[in-house]
Design a protein around this motif. Structure first.
Motif, PDB file in Angstrom:
ATOM      1  N   SER A  92      71.757  -8.372  47.160  1.00  0.00           N
ATOM      2  CA  SER A  92      71.612  -8.189  48.326  1.00  0.00           C
ATOM      3  C   SER A  92      71.862  -9.101  49.295  1.00  0.00           C
ATOM      4  O   SER A  92      72.508 -10.221  48.817  1.00  0.00           O
ATOM      5  CB  SER A  92      69.817  -8.232  48.865  1.00  0.00           C
ATOM      6  N   ASP A  93      72.278  -8.832  50.774  1.00  0.00           N
ATOM      7  CA  ASP A  93      72.899  -9.891  51.445  1.00  0.00           C
ATOM      8  C   ASP A  93      71.816 -10.450  52.177  1.00  0.00           C
ATOM      9  O   ASP A  93      72.000 -11.189  53.296  1.00  0.00           O
ATOM     10  CB  ASP A  93      73.945  -9.446  52.349  1.00  0.00           C
ATOM     11  N   CYS A  94      70.602 -10.245  51.750  1.00  0.00           N
ATOM     12  CA  CYS A  94      69.422 -10.675  52.662  1.00  0.00           C
ATOM     13  C   CYS A  94      69.217 -12.073  52.846  1.00  0.00           C
ATOM     14  O   CYS A  94      69.196 -12.674  54.010  1.00  0.00           O
ATOM     15  CB  CYS A  94      68.050  -9.774  52.250  1.00  0.00           C
ATOM     16  N   ASP A  96      69.672 -15.836  53.310  1.00  0.00           N
ATOM     17  CA  ASP A  96      70.623 -16.636  53.828  1.00  0.00           C
ATOM     18  C   ASP A  96      71.335 -17.768  52.735  1.00  0.00           C
ATOM     19  O   ASP A  96      72.666 -18.200  52.973  1.00  0.00           O
ATOM     20  CB  ASP A  96      70.143 -17.479  55.114  1.00  0.00           C
TER      21      ASP A  96
END
Length: 131
Positions: A92-94, A96
């Motif tokens: 996931s790119d969730c 940071d």
């Protein structure tokens, strides 16, 4: 840069790890609020915006990522970091940032300070661009 005045929500569902990590971060001058479950974290985030949310759920990366996505859906401006083994794949790119949890407390503190500095720089840049 110092990270004074910045608030961290530490979400760990293992009470011993939660207590130890919180103590370590506080010993390094960081302001820490703790949550022992995803539900508690969501409830705390309804009442306050944190500069950084650090998540380490024993249910694994998928549960941590799901909490990350729920938090970002409500509060896009919050920075979220997941703690995971160095070899873990986060699909996931969730988050940071992914903080390796198997590299000791000094690395944890460094990673969190660096991320807080980047968050502070990013919000400082956006404040200056509107002037």
């Amino acid at each position: 840069m110092t990270n004074s005045g910045q608030s961290i929500l530490l979400v760990v569902d293992d009470s011993t790890l939660l207590r130890l990590r919180s103590m370590i971060l506080q010993m390094h001058g960081l302001s820490v609020t703790t949550a022992s479950s995803a539900e508690e974290a969501l409830s705390l985030c309804d009442g306050e915006i944190y500069d950084l949310v650090v998540i380490d759920l024993s249910e694994g990366i998928d549960a941590s990522t799901q909490l990350c996505e729920e938090l970002k859906a409500k509060h896009r401006q919050e920075a979220v970091a997941l703690m995971a083994p160095a070899y873990a794949y986060v699909g996931s790119d969730c988050p940071d940032e992914v903080i390796p949890k198997d590299q000791g407390p000094a690395k944890l503190v460094r990673e969190i300070r660096d991320l807080l500095d980047r968050v502070s720089d990013k919000t400082g840049d956006s404040d200056n661009s509107s002037v």
